[in-house]
Design an enzyme around this catalytic site. Structure first.
Site, PDB file in Angstrom:
ATOM      1  N   GLU A  17       0.852  -1.195   0.000  1.00  0.00           N
ATOM      2  CA  GLU A  17       0.000   0.000   0.000  1.00  0.00           C
ATOM      3  C   GLU A  17       0.883   1.237   0.000  1.00  0.00           C
ATOM      4  OE1 GLU A  17      -3.591   0.852   2.753  1.00  0.00           O
ATOM      5  OE2 GLU A  17      -2.014   2.173   3.516  1.00  0.00           O
ATOM      6  N   ALA A  51     -10.806  10.747   3.256  1.00  0.00           N
ATOM      7  CA  ALA A  51     -12.255  10.542   3.290  1.00  0.00           C
ATOM      8  C   ALA A  51     -13.000  11.791   2.827  1.00  0.00           C
ATOM      9  CB  ALA A  51     -12.685  10.144   4.692  1.00  0.00           C
ATOM     10  N   HIS A  76      -8.135   3.218  -3.754  1.00  0.00           N
ATOM     11  CA  HIS A  76      -9.099   3.303  -2.660  1.00  0.00           C
ATOM     12  C   HIS A  76     -10.117   4.409  -2.990  1.00  0.00           C
ATOM     13  CE1 HIS A  76      -6.196   1.542   0.637  1.00  0.00           C
ATOM     14  NE2 HIS A  76      -6.007   0.988  -0.545  1.00  0.00           N
ATOM     15  N   GLY A 107     -14.852   5.123   4.871  1.00  0.00           N
ATOM     16  CA  GLY A 107     -13.962   6.207   5.303  1.00  0.00           C
ATOM     17  C   GLY A 107     -14.267   6.616   6.721  1.00  0.00           C
ATOM     18  N   ASP A 108     -13.340   7.331   7.330  1.00  0.00           N
ATOM     19  CA  ASP A 108     -13.558   7.857   8.680  1.00  0.00           C
ATOM     20  C   ASP A 108     -14.133   9.262   8.576  1.00  0.00           C
ATOM     21  OD1 ASP A 108     -12.816   5.758  10.388  1.00  0.00           O
ATOM     22  OD2 ASP A 108     -10.692   6.144   9.967  1.00  0.00           O
ATOM     23  N   HIS A 147     -14.137  -3.849  13.915  1.00  0.00           N
ATOM     24  CA  HIS A 147     -14.050  -2.408  13.646  1.00  0.00           C
ATOM     25  C   HIS A 147     -14.314  -1.669  14.961  1.00  0.00           C
ATOM     26  CE1 HIS A 147     -15.471   1.561  12.222  1.00  0.00           C
ATOM     27  NE2 HIS A 147     -14.552   1.371  11.279  1.00  0.00           N
TER      28      HIS A 147
HETATM   29  P1  FAD Z   1     -18.069  -0.063   6.720  1.00  0.00           P
HETATM   30  O1  FAD Z   1     -17.942  -1.361   6.066  1.00  0.00           O
HETATM   31  O2  FAD Z   1     -19.217   0.802   6.318  1.00  0.00           O
HETATM   32  O3  FAD Z   1     -18.116  -0.332   8.297  1.00  0.00           O
HETATM   33  C1  FAD Z   1     -18.046   0.741   9.231  1.00  0.00           C
HETATM   34  C2  FAD Z   1     -18.782   0.336  10.509  1.00  0.00           C
HETATM   35  O4  FAD Z   1     -20.177   0.235  10.251  1.00  0.00           O
HETATM   36  C3  FAD Z   1     -18.360  -1.035  11.059  1.00  0.00           C
HETATM   37  O5  FAD Z   1     -18.428  -0.956  12.460  1.00  0.00           O
HETATM   38  C4  FAD Z   1     -19.414  -1.986  10.525  1.00  0.00           C
HETATM   39  O6  FAD Z   1     -19.599  -3.121  11.359  1.00  0.00           O
HETATM   40  C5  FAD Z   1     -20.638  -1.091  10.515  1.00  0.00           C
HETATM   41  N1  FAD Z   1     -21.579  -1.420   9.442  1.00  0.00           N
HETATM   42  C6  FAD Z   1     -21.290  -1.792   8.184  1.00  0.00           C
HETATM   43  N2  FAD Z   1     -22.422  -1.954   7.475  1.00  0.00           N
HETATM   44  C7  FAD Z   1     -23.444  -1.662   8.317  1.00  0.00           C
HETATM   45  C8  FAD Z   1     -24.846  -1.623   8.162  1.00  0.00           C
HETATM   46  N3  FAD Z   1     -25.427  -1.946   7.007  1.00  0.00           N
HETATM   47  N4  FAD Z   1     -25.607  -1.234   9.235  1.00  0.00           N
HETATM   48  C9  FAD Z   1     -25.026  -0.908  10.416  1.00  0.00           C
HETATM   49  N5  FAD Z   1     -23.678  -0.943  10.606  1.00  0.00           N
HETATM   50  C10 FAD Z   1     -22.906  -1.305   9.580  1.00  0.00           C
HETATM   51  N6  FAD Z   1      -9.730   5.262   5.266  1.00  0.00           N
HETATM   52  C11 FAD Z   1      -9.554   6.312   4.423  1.00  0.00           C
HETATM   53  O7  FAD Z   1     -10.045   7.408   4.709  1.00  0.00           O
HETATM   54  N7  FAD Z   1      -8.820   6.179   3.263  1.00  0.00           N
HETATM   55  C12 FAD Z   1      -8.283   5.013   2.885  1.00  0.00           C
HETATM   56  O8  FAD Z   1      -7.655   4.932   1.828  1.00  0.00           O
HETATM   57  C13 FAD Z   1      -8.462   3.874   3.739  1.00  0.00           C
HETATM   58  N8  FAD Z   1      -7.957   2.657   3.399  1.00  0.00           N
HETATM   59  C14 FAD Z   1      -8.216   1.578   4.198  1.00  0.00           C
HETATM   60  C15 FAD Z   1      -7.751   0.307   3.809  1.00  0.00           C
HETATM   61  C16 FAD Z   1      -7.985  -0.807   4.605  1.00  0.00           C
HETATM   62  C17 FAD Z   1      -7.505  -2.159   4.149  1.00  0.00           C
HETATM   63  C18 FAD Z   1      -8.670  -0.660   5.844  1.00  0.00           C
HETATM   64  C19 FAD Z   1      -8.888  -1.852   6.732  1.00  0.00           C
HETATM   65  C20 FAD Z   1      -9.146   0.583   6.243  1.00  0.00           C
HETATM   66  C21 FAD Z   1      -8.927   1.715   5.429  1.00  0.00           C
HETATM   67  N9  FAD Z   1      -9.403   2.970   5.779  1.00  0.00           N
HETATM   68  C22 FAD Z   1      -9.212   4.061   4.947  1.00  0.00           C
HETATM   69  C23 FAD Z   1     -10.095   3.177   7.069  1.00  0.00           C
HETATM   70  C24 FAD Z   1     -11.635   3.006   6.911  1.00  0.00           C
HETATM   71  O9  FAD Z   1     -12.135   4.013   6.076  1.00  0.00           O
HETATM   72  C25 FAD Z   1     -12.234   3.101   8.308  1.00  0.00           C
HETATM   73  O10 FAD Z   1     -11.867   1.981   9.074  1.00  0.00           O
HETATM   74  C26 FAD Z   1     -13.739   3.325   8.373  1.00  0.00           C
HETATM   75  O11 FAD Z   1     -14.075   3.656   9.711  1.00  0.00           O
HETATM   76  C27 FAD Z   1     -14.588   2.123   7.982  1.00  0.00           C
HETATM   77  O12 FAD Z   1     -14.575   1.901   6.639  1.00  0.00           O
HETATM   78  P2  FAD Z   1     -15.283   0.572   6.042  1.00  0.00           P
HETATM   79  O13 FAD Z   1     -15.232   0.676   4.583  1.00  0.00           O
HETATM   80  O14 FAD Z   1     -14.732  -0.632   6.682  1.00  0.00           O
HETATM   81  O15 FAD Z   1     -16.778   0.849   6.574  1.00  0.00           O
END
Ligand code: FAD
Length: 297
Positions: A17, A51, A76, A107-108, A147
């Site tokens: 990455e 994000a 991403h 995203g965060d 998470h």
């Molecule tokens: P989601 O899959 O939407 O999950 C987020 C939370 O919501 C979790 O607790 C999940 O259990 C919950 N959830 C999911 N779906 C539902 C639903 N339908 N109803 C209720 N709750 C639900 N961040 C960046 O800003 N830029 C990047 O480039 C980046 N790259 C990353 C690469 C990797 C491999 C990883 C592991 C993380 C990365 N992140 C990045 C961080 C990521 O954006 C954060 O961890 C963010 O908080 C969650 O993103 P997600 O796509 O996993 O979210």
């Protein structure tokens, strides 16, 4: 080539990455990093995005640079602060640049920035991409220790299944330091009948600045072995570099021995660290994937 095809061809996929430079920063350093990483023949290189801040603009540019160096890029894409129009335009741009792999993320949240009315979770972004006109291969994120916002690992895995059903074809894991957490997570995925391949995310802790950042931001559990390493070498840059590389190599060899489908290294744009780790892993990867698929040390 789509990354899902790589998983069909290889027993273990090996990738790095990188993150884009700041909008004002010099392009030449990332160019050099990407060229050096490409010379190690990873299966692909992913490039992060912010994000919603200004960083996003450079993600497609760096993905294209990776492609021009002969390596498959994975771009991403975050949605928490984007509407459908903005995502549609990002996807069109990536498609026009010849990028065919996207890591779909929520995203965060950025404080003070309006949240998307169109996307609340990554699964909604995955569905949107899947239904759109472009044939992207879609990856998603997963969290071996859960998470941070989830009530439990089991709840997180239920939502992970939604991402897989929405159309994610492989998963990249959050970094972790204790392989047993990853193995337990894989077992829970199997029990939930999530069958897509997952790559283990490994971050070599080689610098004091990483140690501070990772411990405060990732929430990853720090095993006693790492704590000892940090407290012994925190202020000794050369020793921490060697110890961190050795720990990462040891962790990856155990994962590969256990038959994981791949390893994704968070190398913080440090091509030297990537080279050192790849040198150690090359014979192991060659053994697993066969002669023709070796990674150049
Ligand atoms: P989601 O899959 O939407 O999950 C987020 C939370 O919501 C979790 O607790 C999940 O259990 C919950 N959830 C999911 N779906 C539902 C639903 N339908 N109803 C209720 N709750 C639900 N961040 C960046 O800003 N830029 C990047 O480039 C980046 N790259 C990353 C690469 C990797 C491999 C990883 C592991 C993380 C990365 N992140 C990045 C961080 C990521 O954006 C954060 O961890 C963010 O908080 C969650 O993103 P997600 O796509 O996993 O979210």
């Amino acid at each position: 080539m789509n990354i899902s095809n790589l998983f069909q061809q290889k027993k273990a996929v090996y990738s790095f990455e990188v993150f884009p430079p700041k909008p004002t920063a010099d392009y030449s350093s990332v160019l050099k990093t990407v060229q050096e990483l490409s010379s190690l023949s990873p299966d692909y290189i992913s490039v992060t995005c912010s994000a919603g801040g200004s960083g996003n603009a450079r993600t497609p540019e760096i993905a294209r640079l990776i492609k021009s160096c002969g390596v498959e890029p994975l771009a991403h894409l975050t949605c928490i602060h984007a509407d459908k129009g903005a995502i549609e335009s990002s996807l069109r741009n990536l498609h026009e640049l010849g990028i065919s792999n996207v890591l779909a993320l929520r995203g965060d949240r950025i404080e003070g920035v309006k949240e998307s009315a169109d996307f609340r979770h990554a699964s909604e972004l995955i569905e949107f991409i899947r239904k759109g006109p472009y044939p992207f291969d879609i990856a998603a994120a997963c969290y071996p220790e859960g998470h941070p916002e989830s009530d439990s690992l089991a709840a997180d895995i239920r939502f992970l299944k939604v991402k897989a059903e929405a159309g994610a074809s492989h998963l990249n894991s959050q970094l972790f330091f204790d392989n047993d957490d990853f193995y337990r997570f894989e077992d829970m995925m199997s029990a939930a009948d999530i069958r897509i391949p997952v790559q283990a995310g490994i971050m070599p802790l080689v610098k004091k600045s990483h140690v501070d950042r990772i411990i405060s931001l990732s929430g990853a559990k720090i095993p006693a072995k790492i704590s000892r390493m940090i407290s012994r070498f925190y202020d000794k840059p050369d020793a921490l570099m060697e110890a961190g590389i050795a720990y990462a190599v040891d962790q990856v060899i155990d994962l590969l021995s256990a038959g994981v489908r791949g390893v994704h290294l968070y190398i913080m744009n440090n091509a030297y660290v990537a080279r050192r780790i790849t040198e150690s892993l090359a014979p192991v990867l060659k053994e697993i994937n066969g002669e023709q698929n070796g990674h150049r040390p």
